[in-house]
Write an enzyme that holds these catalytic residues in place. Structure first.
Site, PDB file in Angstrom:
ATOM      1  N   ASP A  35       0.829  -1.312  -0.027  1.00 37.73           N
ATOM      2  CA  ASP A  35      -0.057   0.120   0.055  1.00 37.73           C
ATOM      3  C   ASP A  35       0.856   1.207  -0.201  1.00 37.73           C
ATOM      4  OD1 ASP A  35      -2.545  -0.860  -0.027  1.00 37.73           O
ATOM      5  OD2 ASP A  35      -3.340  -0.399   1.890  1.00 37.73           O
ATOM      6  N   LYS A  56      -3.760   3.011  -2.802  1.00 37.36           N
ATOM      7  CA  LYS A  56      -5.117   3.372  -2.637  1.00 37.36           C
ATOM      8  C   LYS A  56      -5.501   4.541  -1.860  1.00 37.36           C
ATOM      9  CE  LYS A  56      -8.482   0.655  -2.312  1.00 37.36           C
ATOM     10  NZ  LYS A  56      -9.185   1.520  -3.339  1.00 37.36           N
ATOM     11  N   MET A 168      -8.844  10.019   9.028  1.00 36.95           N
ATOM     12  CA  MET A 168      -9.104  10.522   7.689  1.00 36.95           C
ATOM     13  C   MET A 168     -10.149  11.759   7.950  1.00 36.95           C
ATOM     14  SD  MET A 168      -8.284   8.101   5.230  1.00 36.95           S
ATOM     15  CE  MET A 168      -9.640   8.072   3.954  1.00 36.95           C
TER      16      MET A 168
END
Lengths: 244, 244
Positions: A35, A56, A168
């Site tokens: 990742d 991603k 996030m």
């Protein structure tokens, strides 16, 4: 002749926060799917593996999830030992569950290997005890960003009595603030915002609920970052040495 | 000539779930204070250290916290490298925060080293994704047991939309059930109860909210155990291999 897939947590960034088990699994890997947010220093554990970068990162151009699924399936069906190396823990906002279900439904053996999730590392690095007797009897890890644009139940989370750790959340600070205030959280509830937790470039910004948007803007806070919201966010900051 | 104290997470039980950093710190330790629930196989990392067992198992005879504080202080003031090795993560129900504050107030340098907390390991071992798109957008780690006999806000936790992971809950199953039902949680909400997570003697009992007390009794569930409460608790159980 079927291979196996390990869904492995790479931890928060500091390469020493990898587990011994993850290091062992990497050493035996033939194929590693990596990742974006994973520290590439971890590849020292698998010098002979074929490494495929399949980032991603939210909002950026990235490898579609379906393609990642098919890559894992292809190599496993070739009999390979496949490691999918993900930032943090594979089952905390890491889609480990989805990937394990998808592979399991196709008869591929799959194993999850835990990692240190960014929120816990951020707290330790900043000397914030997420739980503390008489102050906080638990911690809630929540994400402010979802593909389906659903919204967490911020008012209920404000009332649960746990320290909140928000992943996030940088682009949603106004929504988070408004939701928590609507749930009765105090405007001066301490907030710590930590960017690049556990890495040498880690930065932290101390604020409170009502001021956090303005303070984050002045600080130029950027992703990846976690927010720690709760009375514990002012504790122990002087007491602890930073990680060496 | 002051020493230093590292408050180190030993992880959930499986000695391979220790971090590389924790292993390194143990290798350099001169004195190790060992909690009850820590796997003593981890002492292989510190064969030359002086090891003191300072268990604090809830409800049993154990070393008072004040005595542990003073031991750490004494060795640190002798200039020693002291490791306090705790089950799971030092800041998740581990009193790491308290100990760091106490030592910091006395001028002792102190560093926190994360560990894999039992709830996350239990989930991975049982193939339960604690977060899952469309199902659970977060996870709350809470303890049902406190010294001051305060009670978590179970009704608010029921409404937060997170998977609940309850530590120290075996003796409080009726209270937990009643509190979550009062918050509107469904009576048939899936529950997984996992004893000795990540150890060879791990056992798991699948149930639901209304039946969990009866099922735990029939199963002879005993501490240490964690409860995972949420729709994710039925997911992926067939799909995943158990950890080797």
């Amino acid at each position: 002749m079927s291979g196996k897939v390990w869904l492995v947590g790479a931890g928060p960034g500091d390469p020493e926060l990898l587990t011994l088990k993850a290091a062992k699994v990497l050493q035996g890997a033939e194929v590693v799917l990596l990742d974006d947010l994973v520290n590439s220093q971890l590849l020292e554990h698998c010098p002979r593996a074929r490494v495929l970068r399949v980032g991603k990162r939210g909002g950026c151009r990235s490898t579609p999830q379906d393609f990642i699924h098919r890559l894992m399936l292809r190599y496993a069906r070739q009999g390979r030992r496949v490691v999918r190396l993900k930032g943090g823990d594979p089952c905390i906002f890491g889609r480990g569950g989805e990937e394990a279900e998808w592979l399991g439904a196709r008869g591929i053996e799959c194993e999850l290997v835990n990692g240190i999730t960014a929120g816990l590392a951020a707290a330790s690095q900043c000397g914030i005890p997420l739980t503390l007797r008489g102050i906080s009897r638990g911690v809630s890890l929540v994400t402010a960003h979802t593909q389906d644009d659903s919204v967490p139940n911020w008012p209920a989370l404000a009332q649960g009595g746990t320290t909140l750790v928000v992943y996030m959340g940088v682009a949603r600070l106004a929504d988070i603030r408004d939701g928590l205030l609507a749930g009765g959280m105090r405007a001066n509830m301490p907030v710590a915002m930590i960017e690049n937790a556990s890495l040498p470039q880690q930065r932290e910004c101390r604020s409170n609920l009502s001021r956090m948007l303005a303070d984050a803007t002045a600080f130029h806070l950027s992703s990846p970052a976690v927010l720690i919201i709760g009375d514990v966010a002012t504790r122990a900051e002087q007491a602890l040495a930073r990680s060496a």
